[in-house]
Design a protein around this motif. Structure first.
Motif, PDB file in Angstrom:
ATOM      1  N   ARG A  26      38.511  29.026  44.027  1.00  0.00           N
ATOM      2  CA  ARG A  26      38.551  30.051  43.001  1.00  0.00           C
ATOM      3  C   ARG A  26      37.693  31.280  43.311  1.00  0.00           C
ATOM      4  NH1 ARG A  26      38.158  28.845  36.540  1.00  0.00           N
ATOM      5  NH2 ARG A  26      37.822  31.009  35.992  1.00  0.00           N
ATOM      6  N   PHE A  27      36.686  31.132  44.176  1.00  0.00           N
ATOM      7  CA  PHE A  27      35.797  32.259  44.478  1.00  0.00           C
ATOM      8  C   PHE A  27      35.694  32.476  45.984  1.00  0.00           C
ATOM      9  CE2 PHE A  27      34.580  30.332  40.464  1.00  0.00           C
ATOM     10  CZ  PHE A  27      34.584  31.421  39.614  1.00  0.00           C
ATOM     11  N   PRO A  28      36.846  32.710  46.632  1.00  0.00           N
ATOM     12  CA  PRO A  28      36.861  32.763  48.100  1.00  0.00           C
ATOM     13  C   PRO A  28      35.916  33.796  48.695  1.00  0.00           C
ATOM     14  CG  PRO A  28      38.885  33.682  47.186  1.00  0.00           C
ATOM     15  CD  PRO A  28      38.181  32.980  46.065  1.00  0.00           C
ATOM     16  N   LYS A  29      35.703  34.886  47.970  1.00  0.00           N
ATOM     17  CA  LYS A  29      34.842  35.928  48.515  1.00  0.00           C
ATOM     18  C   LYS A  29      33.396  35.449  48.607  1.00  0.00           C
ATOM     19  CE  LYS A  29      34.590  39.955  50.298  1.00  0.00           C
ATOM     20  NZ  LYS A  29      33.605  39.629  51.273  1.00  0.00           N
TER      21      LYS A  29
ATOM     22  N   GLU B 254      31.632  33.846  38.236  1.00  0.00           N
ATOM     23  CA  GLU B 254      32.385  35.039  37.812  1.00  0.00           C
ATOM     24  C   GLU B 254      31.448  36.247  37.843  1.00  0.00           C
ATOM     25  OE1 GLU B 254      35.513  35.696  36.894  1.00  0.00           O
ATOM     26  OE2 GLU B 254      36.446  33.748  36.587  1.00  0.00           O
TER      27      GLU B 254
ATOM     28  N   GLU C 245      30.627  37.290  41.349  1.00  0.00           N
ATOM     29  CA  GLU C 245      31.789  37.927  41.964  1.00  0.00           C
ATOM     30  C   GLU C 245      32.014  39.338  41.416  1.00  0.00           C
ATOM     31  OE1 GLU C 245      35.745  35.822  43.582  1.00  0.00           O
ATOM     32  OE2 GLU C 245      35.809  36.257  41.452  1.00  0.00           O
ATOM     33  N   ASN C 246      31.630  39.542  40.159  1.00  0.00           N
ATOM     34  CA  ASN C 246      31.768  40.873  39.557  1.00  0.00           C
ATOM     35  C   ASN C 246      30.631  41.804  39.946  1.00  0.00           C
ATOM     36  OD1 ASN C 246      34.071  40.054  38.289  1.00  0.00           O
ATOM     37  ND2 ASN C 246      33.149  39.745  36.290  1.00  0.00           N
ATOM     38  N   GLY C 247      29.763  41.338  40.838  1.00  0.00           N
ATOM     39  CA  GLY C 247      28.693  42.195  41.324  1.00  0.00           C
ATOM     40  C   GLY C 247      27.444  42.194  40.459  1.00  0.00           C
ATOM     41  N   LEU C 248      27.369  41.243  39.514  1.00  0.00           N
ATOM     42  CA  LEU C 248      26.162  41.159  38.688  1.00  0.00           C
ATOM     43  C   LEU C 248      25.104  40.323  39.413  1.00  0.00           C
ATOM     44  CD1 LEU C 248      27.738  40.553  35.190  1.00  0.00           C
ATOM     45  CD2 LEU C 248      27.188  42.689  36.303  1.00  0.00           C
TER      46      LEU C 248
ATOM     47  N   TYR D 216      39.075  28.939  52.490  1.00  0.00           N
ATOM     48  CA  TYR D 216      39.762  29.302  51.245  1.00  0.00           C
ATOM     49  C   TYR D 216      41.001  28.424  51.085  1.00  0.00           C
ATOM     50  CZ  TYR D 216      42.323  32.369  47.922  1.00  0.00           C
ATOM     51  OH  TYR D 216      43.017  32.876  46.845  1.00  0.00           O
TER      52      TYR D 216
ATOM     53  N   TRP E  41      46.204  28.442  43.789  1.00  0.00           N
ATOM     54  CA  TRP E  41      46.891  29.120  42.688  1.00  0.00           C
ATOM     55  C   TRP E  41      47.905  30.154  43.159  1.00  0.00           C
ATOM     56  CZ3 TRP E  41      41.797  27.495  41.419  1.00  0.00           C
ATOM     57  CH2 TRP E  41      41.749  26.590  40.370  1.00  0.00           C
TER      58      TRP E  41
ATOM     59  N   LYS F 292      41.525  38.878  38.171  1.00  0.00           N
ATOM     60  CA  LYS F 292      41.258  38.066  39.371  1.00  0.00           C
ATOM     61  C   LYS F 292      42.239  36.911  39.469  1.00  0.00           C
ATOM     62  CE  LYS F 292      36.669  37.729  38.711  1.00  0.00           C
ATOM     63  NZ  LYS F 292      35.324  37.166  38.858  1.00  0.00           N
TER      64      LYS F 292
ATOM     65  N   ARG G 114      44.813  36.285  42.533  1.00  0.00           N
ATOM     66  CA  ARG G 114      44.805  35.028  43.305  1.00  0.00           C
ATOM     67  C   ARG G 114      46.208  34.444  43.354  1.00  0.00           C
ATOM     68  NH1 ARG G 114      39.871  33.629  40.763  1.00  0.00           N
ATOM     69  NH2 ARG G 114      41.020  32.476  39.186  1.00  0.00           N
ATOM     70  N   GLN G 115      46.880  34.488  42.202  1.00  0.00           N
ATOM     71  CA  GLN G 115      48.242  33.950  42.151  1.00  0.00           C
ATOM     72  C   GLN G 115      49.173  34.715  43.072  1.00  0.00           C
ATOM     73  OE1 GLN G 115      49.066  33.978  37.858  1.00  0.00           O
ATOM     74  NE2 GLN G 115      49.007  31.753  37.932  1.00  0.00           N
TER      75      GLN G 115
ATOM     76  N   PRO H 137      40.750  37.743  49.624  1.00  0.00           N
ATOM     77  CA  PRO H 137      39.520  37.703  48.830  1.00  0.00           C
ATOM     78  C   PRO H 137      38.799  39.053  48.722  1.00  0.00           C
ATOM     79  CG  PRO H 137      39.636  35.763  50.208  1.00  0.00           C
ATOM     80  CD  PRO H 137      40.815  36.612  50.555  1.00  0.00           C
TER      81      PRO H 137
ATOM     82  N   ARG I 162      37.827  40.933  45.242  1.00  0.00           N
ATOM     83  CA  ARG I 162      36.461  41.261  44.848  1.00  0.00           C
ATOM     84  C   ARG I 162      36.326  42.745  44.482  1.00  0.00           C
ATOM     85  NH1 ARG I 162      30.880  40.374  45.164  1.00  0.00           N
ATOM     86  NH2 ARG I 162      29.753  42.029  46.213  1.00  0.00           N
TER      87      ARG I 162
ATOM     88  N   ALA J 109      37.858  43.247  41.157  1.00  0.00           N
ATOM     89  CA  ALA J 109      37.077  42.606  40.099  1.00  0.00           C
ATOM     90  C   ALA J 109      35.894  43.479  39.708  1.00  0.00           C
ATOM     91  CB  ALA J 109      36.587  41.231  40.566  1.00  0.00           C
ATOM     92  N   ILE J 110      35.174  43.977  40.703  1.00  0.00           N
ATOM     93  CA  ILE J 110      33.990  44.790  40.407  1.00  0.00           C
ATOM     94  C   ILE J 110      34.393  46.088  39.704  1.00  0.00           C
ATOM     95  CG2 ILE J 110      32.048  46.070  41.407  1.00  0.00           C
ATOM     96  CD1 ILE J 110      31.831  43.889  43.546  1.00  0.00           C
TER      97      ILE J 110
ATOM     98  N   TYR K  37      35.538  45.269  36.219  1.00  0.00           N
ATOM     99  CA  TYR K  37      34.429  44.824  35.373  1.00  0.00           C
ATOM    100  C   TYR K  37      33.575  46.012  34.925  1.00  0.00           C
ATOM    101  CZ  TYR K  37      30.308  42.438  33.686  1.00  0.00           C
ATOM    102  OH  TYR K  37      29.275  42.016  32.896  1.00  0.00           O
TER     103      TYR K  37
END
Lengths: 449, 140
Positions: free
Chosen positions: A149-152, A277, A280-283, A348, A352, B26, B30-31, B36, B40, B43-44, B47
């Protein structure tokens, strides 16, 4: 891959409880039984915890496997020590392990201390060469989650073998010296708190070959040592680990052993997902080391433990009180050799992904979006999928039929009833009209009870 | 192939749900099998855009168009607008209230991050009317 988490077909009633709790949507119910989608299972054990019928179980090795070897070593996970009430000396547990048939013990906490030492020494170099935190790879369920789910974040995983793997290699070396036998004649066995570690023992994450001969459930060994523990009067000094190693049993133990400031320790699979999450969102740019535990309170919360995680955690704290900080260190050449063992990098696993072909995937995705508009969005689970969304995905990828939705069944029943309303044939949550509340109550039980 | 369109309504009243649209995006990427690194960056960018709308504009809408060669984001809000866009694009510049900063937001990295992780960004803002942000992430 053969997972540790499996279903006892006889016990399963097809109730959908496990399906609703699975964090990776890996369970579907068909023909009155739960089915695990193997590719998606991370062996977190959530389904084992929630199943009211005890139909989900973890496959470990049977205890008589120790008969297969001339010399056997028990490797208890540190969480094992938190299972016993009024325990003030871990040597009592270790002595009892010898009394039930093992020839030697090697505490996993010893290896944990060596790994903590190496991680401390390479910490600055590791944090500097990557963006984002070093993510602990000690919990195999979270490593597998990241791979799906978080490949990066895969490159952020701490490239390190598991403490139990290091323990197994050291235990075998020690046993060879002590017994004069060849390495194959020695059996090294792990006493595990969770099924994820059973699977990781069979399919190592960073090692190229497995080094553990078998894994026993903590609950099974607990039962066996209780009696012998009572008979131990004056235990010998067998334990060779301190606070840092034993501390790995609970959340925060691994990261506090690093003696660094900017670490974050998370427990519970849902919390782990939330934090990943965020990362991954850079937080969370300030976090240098991220410890993730799929189970509540860490390994003491594993589904193969006996005691409540909070109770076990408090016992671990009590046991650590009179111990030295650490008893194991890694010599520089040792550290290098251990680091070099982590040859593989987890990959990875795009479970999904709807199709290998982007255009095809987009077409399927649009079909899913279209289907979702026709579904009620109640996530009732009656179709055997955990949510309307996953049901739509199943339909679009030909694993389910749209007709499996109870709301579509309503339409079919209306047709069969000659165009009349099928409401009264449906269970209360799915009826459109309330009807006569008081009269209906009894009918409900007659029709659906 | 038509582009794939995703629409998100961002609820401006609730900090706890901020980030949901990014998670959702995200999941979709992925689907669809995107690499990746692209996931990312999307996503950033998503977000940060989402959080900006919650902090400053009491919500808004995001429309994402996935084409064969790029992913386009259109973020529209009817918030207070940005007086000096150039200044807002600088790292560390923020007009967020202390209350928002106490929640751990408002570090002045929103727009700079969006710029950093996208290939193209256009910010169109009129004070008192609202803000529109267009972003593009090229594929391949």
């Amino acid at each position: 891959m053969k997972h540790s988490v499996t279903l006892d077909k006889e016990k399963c009633k097809g109730c959908t409880t496990c399906m609703k709790h699975c964090p990776t949507e890996a369970i579907r119910v068909r023909r009155g039984r739960a089915h695990i989608i193997q590719d998606r299972c991370i062996d977190c054990g959530q389904c084992i915890r929630v199943c009211p019928h005890h139909a989900k179980k973890a496959i470990c090795d049977p205890f008589d496997r120790i008969e297969d070897y001339k010399f056997t070593v028990a490797m208890p996970a540190p969480s094992f020590y938190g299972q016993f009430s009024n325990l003030d000396d871990v040597n009592i547990v270790l002595q009892a392990l010898l009394d039930i048939g093992f020839d030697a013990v090697f505490e996993v906490s010893r290896a944990a201390e060596i790994i903590s030492d190496i991680t401390r020494k390479t910490y600055d170099e590791e944090t500097e060469k990557r963006t984002g935190p070093i993510i602990s790879s000690a919990c195999p369920a979270t490593v597998r989650l990241i791979c799906m789910r978080f490949p990066k974040l895969i490159p952020n995983l701490h490239k390190m073998i598991a403490p139990v793997e290091l323990a197994a290699m050291r235990a075998r070396e020690e046993a060879v010296k002590k017994s004069g036998l060849s390495p194959e004649e020695i059996g090294v066995f792990f006493i595990t708190p969770c099924p994820a570690k059973v699977t990781a023992d069979r399919y190592p994450l960073f090692l190229e070959e497995r080094v553990i001969d078998g894994t026993f459930s903590m609950a099974d060994i607990y039962k066996r040592v209780l009696g012998p523990m009572k008979k131990v009067k004056e235990p010998r000094q067998i334990s060779k680990s301190g606070i840092m190693g034993i501390g790995w049993a609970r959340v925060g133990g691994e990261s506090s052993a690093l003696l660094k400031e900017h670490h974050l320790a998370v427990d519970g699979i849902e919390n782990v997902i939330d934090i990943l999450e965020d990362v991954e969102n850079g937080l969370l740019p300030e976090v240098e080391f991220l410890e993730l535990n799929a189970c509540t309170q860490g390994c003491v919360g594993g589904c193969l433990t006996v005691e409540n995680p909070y109770t076990a955690k408090s016992r671990i704290r009590k046991l650590m009180k009179y111990l030295p900080v650490s008893k194991n260190k890694a010599e520089p050449e040792d550290a290098e050799a251990i680091l070099a063992l982590a040859k593989k990098v987890p990959e990875y696993v795009p479970v999904w992904q709807l199709s290998e072909d982007r255009e095809d995937a987009m077409r399927i995705f649009m079909e899913i979006a279209d289907l979702r508009r026709r579904l009620p969005g109640l996530d009732c689970g009656s179709c055997g999928a955990p949510s309307c969304r996953s049901f739509a995905e199943d339909v679009a990828t030909n694993f389910a039929s749209e007709e499996d939705c109870i709301f579509h069944m309503r339409e079919r029943m209306q047709y069969m009833a000659g165009g009349g309303d099928a409401d009264e044939y449906l269970p209360p949550p799915f009826r459109r009209t309330d009807g006569e509340e008081s009269d209906e109550k009894d009918n409900d039980h007659d029709d659906f009870g | 192939m038509d582009s794939l369109h995703l629409h998100f309504d961002i609820d401006g009243s609730d900090f706890t749900s901020a980030g949901e649209a990014a998670s959702e995006l995200k999941r979709v990427l992925r689907q669809l099998g995107f690499p990746p690194e692209i996931i990312r960056r999307c996503a950033i960018s998503m977000y940060e855009g989402e959080i900006n709308m919650v902090i400053h504009a009491n919500g808004g809408t995001v429309d994402v168009y996935i084409d064969s060669d790029e992913i386009i984001f259109e973020l529209i809000d009817s918030g207070p607008g940005i007086a000096d866009v150039e200044l807002a694009m600088q790292e560390g510049y923020s007009t967020a209230s202390q209350e928002v900063r106490d929640l751990g937001f408002g570090a002045g990295m929103g727009l700079p991050n969006m710029k950093r992780y996208t290939d193209q960004i256009i910010v169109d803002s009129i004070v008192g009317v609202g803000t529109a942000v267009f972003m593009s992430i090229k594929l391949e």
